[in-house]
Scaffold this motif. Structure first.
Motif, short mmCIF file in Angstrom:
data_model
loop_
_atom_site.label_atom_id
_atom_site.label_comp_id
_atom_site.label_asym_id
_atom_site.label_seq_id
_atom_site.Cartn_x
_atom_site.Cartn_y
_atom_site.Cartn_z
N HIS A 246 0.84 -1.20 0.00
CA HIS A 246 0.00 0.00 0.00
C HIS A 246 0.88 1.26 0.00
N TYR B 235 -11.12 -10.59 -1.53
CA TYR B 235 -10.76 -9.27 -1.02
C TYR B 235 -9.95 -8.46 -2.02
N GLU C 270 -6.28 -2.65 -3.02
CA GLU C 270 -6.31 -3.98 -2.40
C GLU C 270 -5.87 -5.03 -3.42
ZN LIG Z 1 -5.25 -3.50 2.29
#
Ligand SMILES: [Zn+2]
Length: 277
Positions: free
Chosen positions: A186, A232, A239
């Motif tokens: 991230h 997810y 993500e």
């Molecule tokens: Zn994440």
């Protein structure tokens, strides 16, 4: 008394001036070549200026005993990896919360995971991270009023981790769950959006390739059919990249045989060309 006459030209300066101009021009040419090379070969011309920092023997034994990736590196790469971890540890502030005491082992292993993901880059030290906050277990996050195992908070420049889940992430190294890799990705992706250095440019280029690849009907069908990446991943593009990095790091062979092109783009994005990848 000293009276200085204004001088229009100082002939003795000329050689220096030429020298400076030439040097500037050489530097400019080098930068042009370096950019051309990075774009043509999808990797930086070089990754290191100097390698001089070393970890102490206790820190090295933590890597040797607990961090498989380190064992897979060549002697030269091990020196580079040590240098990077030592630099990372010296630059970041590690903070324990929820009653946890930050240990040397935590610092070494968290830094090792970060430096592993960025090992193919020249710029490896995650400029958007200043603090590494460690909780013993899941923690409450105000951001979305929920319990988290980890998060990257760009406003607080903090990477926040549940130690229990971080440990599980790298110890079980073939289940495609790796909390540290996920959160560091991230930070890397956000940095790529904000910076214009070679690594960020390469990130942006390969990220576009990955997105394009995902729109191919054969890839879409295969994703639906195999459910290879956990659900997810499809929350949003951030993500997706974080989960992709977990799969890439934890089961490269499997990833490559299922989605060879996606694998190649991810490998180029990270410039991950060592340790058998
Ligand atoms: Zn994440």
């Amino acid at each position: 008394m000293l009276i200085l006459q204004p001088v229009d030209n100082a002939p003795w300066l000329a050689p220096y001036a030429y020298g400076i101009v030439l040097l500037g021009f050489a530097f400019f040419l080098f930068r042009v070549f370096e950019n051309w090379y990075a774009n043509a070969y999808d990797k930086p011309l070089y990754r290191h200026y100097f390698v001089f920092r070393k970890l102490d023997s206790k820190q090295v034994s933590i890597l040797e005993n607990e961090f498989l990736f380190y064992e897979l590196l060549s002697k030269k790469e091990k020196r580079q990896f040590q240098h990077r971890i030592a630099t990372f540890i010296s630059e970041k502030k590690f903070i324990g919360r929820g009653g946890i005491q930050v240990t040397e082992r935590m610092k070494v292993l968290i830094s090792a995971v970060g430096c592993m993901l960025s090992f193919g880059r020249r710029n490896y030290d995650y400029g958007l991270i200043e603090h590494i906050v460690i909780y013993p277990d899941e923690f409450y996050s105000k951001i979305n009023d929920a319990m988290h195992k980890g998060e990257f908070n760009p406003y607080g420049k903090a990477l926040v981790l549940s130690w229990k889940d971080f440990e599980k992430g790298y110890q079980i190294n073939n289940d495609n769950h790796n909390l540290g890799i996920h959160e560091f990705m991230h930070a890397m992706q956000l940095e790529a959006r904000k910076s214009r250095d070679l690594d960020s440019t390469r990130f942006a280029k390969q990220f576009q390739n990955i997105l394009k690849r995902l729109t191919h009907s054969e890839v879409k069908d295969k994703l639906d059919e195999t459910r290879y990446f956990r659900a997810y991943a499809f929350t949003n593009q951030y993500e997706f990249m974080a989960v992709l990095a977990e799969y890439f790091i934890e089961s490269p062979k499997d990833f490559k045989s299922n989605f060879p092109k996606l694998y190649t783009f991810t490998q180029k994005l990270l410039n991950f060309r060592f340790a058998g990848y």
